[in-house]
Design a protein around this motif. Structure first.
Motif, short mmCIF file in Angstrom:
data_model
loop_
_atom_site.label_atom_id
_atom_site.label_comp_id
_atom_site.label_asym_id
_atom_site.label_seq_id
_atom_site.Cartn_x
_atom_site.Cartn_y
_atom_site.Cartn_z
N THR A 198 -3.79 0.22 -0.87
CA THR A 198 -2.83 0.76 0.20
C THR A 198 -3.34 2.33 0.31
OG1 THR A 198 -1.38 -0.78 -0.11
CG2 THR A 198 -1.23 0.33 1.83
N GLY A 199 -4.31 2.93 1.06
CA GLY A 199 -4.38 4.25 1.29
C GLY A 199 -5.62 4.76 0.42
N ALA A 200 -6.29 3.87 -0.29
CA ALA A 200 -7.56 4.03 -0.69
C ALA A 200 -7.68 5.21 -1.72
CB ALA A 200 -8.60 4.32 0.41
N TRP A 204 2.32 3.78 -3.45
CA TRP A 204 3.81 3.05 -3.72
C TRP A 204 4.36 2.85 -2.41
CZ3 TRP A 204 8.38 5.58 -3.45
CH2 TRP A 204 9.57 4.76 -3.59
N TRP A 205 4.75 4.25 -1.98
CA TRP A 205 5.29 4.20 -0.46
C TRP A 205 4.73 3.42 0.65
CZ3 TRP A 205 3.81 6.66 3.91
CH2 TRP A 205 4.74 6.87 4.85
N PHE A 206 3.32 3.51 0.67
CA PHE A 206 2.57 3.14 1.80
C PHE A 206 2.49 1.62 1.64
CE2 PHE A 206 -1.62 3.60 4.52
CZ PHE A 206 -0.91 3.37 5.73
N THR A 207 2.35 0.95 0.43
CA THR A 207 2.46 -0.29 0.21
C THR A 207 3.83 -0.84 0.45
OG1 THR A 207 0.79 -0.12 -1.53
CG2 THR A 207 2.13 -2.06 -1.60
N SER A 208 4.82 -0.36 0.00
CA SER A 208 6.16 -0.68 0.27
C SER A 208 6.46 -0.73 1.90
CB SER A 208 7.14 -0.02 -0.24
OG SER A 208 6.95 0.06 -1.81
#
Length: 394
Positions: free
Chosen positions: A294-296, A344-348
């Motif tokens: 997520t976010g590459a 981590w934040w974008f995935t969450s």
């Protein structure tokens, strides 16, 4: 055999490091346990930050990328059935990203290395690193039933998460941090036109989805799935049907489906090793850290590691100064942890977690609503997505 640097791993990290060292007149040999075709067969990320574009230009391998790559100045966040664009360029003073597949980056680096007549040893078995805690390290390997040893000044571990380099470090000398996520990404590659000109990141009550691309005629799509799922459970029709269920009406209408040419499920984890230097051994890329896709950030972080490491090794080999290698780990880790935090934040924020319940979905939607309506919130997303500057925080 004798060389200045042995690079273990001929993925994009190892090949890029070899190219940068070659440009500076530093000798390097690359060892790879797989065949060239196997390396090129790995389907990976395709969004390149500006820092990565600059490093590839420095390495002299940006010609095809600049011709065929797709410049993106924004992406869409989809939640509650509606899409909202994050204007990357407008929020970051004109910065952008480029869509150009990791396979193509690897191919360009392979071609450049072959054209320069540089040594890459593929299908090297039983690779082992020796005496990296001394000034006389070496690397041994077997090929065609014969064992060879290469003496060197430095060893670069670019051999990935399961490679020999990190595994060879004494456990007392290394600390590992890891978070495993309770889901995976089911990815499909298809020779179909993309559903949208830019990427779509979808937060859905049914789970996350990503609409990505490799070219104007090749698309890459992902679905969040349970870790217990198997690829064999997902027919092409089932995949396209579930993807439609997670998209907005316009995207569903524009979606062109077709036969998958690659399908796989990848687990998600956050992983960091500290430190990244052990005497004359240096870790880079996936050997030292893994981020959720997520976010590459994966390939982009690896390129930054290689930039720092190439500068340090050139300084050590040419200028006989150890200042760069002494600070390599600290410089890398500061940037790595920032990217790990964002991933981590974008995935969450974008995924459905098994224990979050309906209130968790509401919390995510409220935060997304804030982000798109707050210029400061949107800018935070944009700055992290396009990649922080190399000297950020220094």
């Amino acid at each position: 055999m004798r060389t200045q640097v042995v690079i273990v791993g001929a993925g994009p990290s190892g090949l890029l490091l070899g190219q940068l060292l070659h440009k500076a007149g530093v000798d390097a040999v690359i060892l790879e346990r797989q065949s060239p075709d196997y390396v090129l067969g790995r389907i990976r990320a395709g969004v390149l930050e500006q820092v990565t574009l600059d490093v590839l230009a420095q390495a002299g391998v940006d010609q095809r990328m600049n011709k065929e790559g797709l410049v993106h100045t924004g992406f869409d966040l989809l939640f509650k059935g509606e899409r909202h664009r994050i204007d990357l360029s407008g929020l970051t003073g004109g910065q952008k990203v480029m869509v150009y597949g990791q396979t193509e980056v690897t191919r360009d680096l392979m071609d450049a290395r072959q054209a320069a007549g540089l040594t890459t040893i593929y299908e090297a078995d039983d690779v082992q690193i020796h005496d990296f805690d001394s000034d006389h390290p070496s690397v041994s390997y077997s090929k065609n039933g014969k064992t060879q040893t290469i003496s060197c000044d430095f060893i670069a571990g670019c051999d990935g998460f399961h490679g020999v380099c990190r595994a060879s470090v004494p456990r007392k000398s290394i600390q590992e941090f890891e978070k495993v996520y309770p889901f995976g990404w089911l990815g499909v590659l298809s020779d179909t036109p993309p559903v949208h000109e830019e990427l779509i990141y979808a937060n859905s009550p049914r789970g996350f989805a990503l609409c990505s691309q490799r070219s104007l005629t090749r698309s890459r799509y992902y679905l969040q799935v349970p870790l217990t799922d198997k690829v064999e459970q997902w027919s092409d029709d089932a995949f396209w049907g579930e993807l439609r269920n997670r998209l907005d009406p316009e995207a569903r209408e524009n979606l062109v489906t077709g036969t998958s040419i690659e399908k796989s499920i990848a687990p998600l984890r956050s992983f960091v090793t500290e430190p990244m230097r052990f005497g004359t051994l240096f870790l880079a890329g996936d050997a030292a850290h893994i981020v959720p896709p997520t976010g590459a950030k994966g390939l982009n972080l690896a390129a930054t590691d290689v930039k720092y490491l190439s500068d340090a090794l050139i300084e050590a080999c040419v200028e006989k100064s150890h200042a760069g290698i002494d600070h390599y780990s600290t410089r890398c880790l500061a940037r790595i942890w920032r990217a790990e935090r964002f991933s981590w934040w974008f995935t969450s924020l974008m995924h459905r977690f098994p224990d979050q319940g309906e209130i968790g979905q509401k919390f995510q939607e409220a935060e997304l609503d804030y982000l798109i309506h707050s210029e400061a919130g949107s800018r935070t997303v944009a700055e992290n997505y396009v990649g922080l500057p190399l000297n950020f925080g220094e």
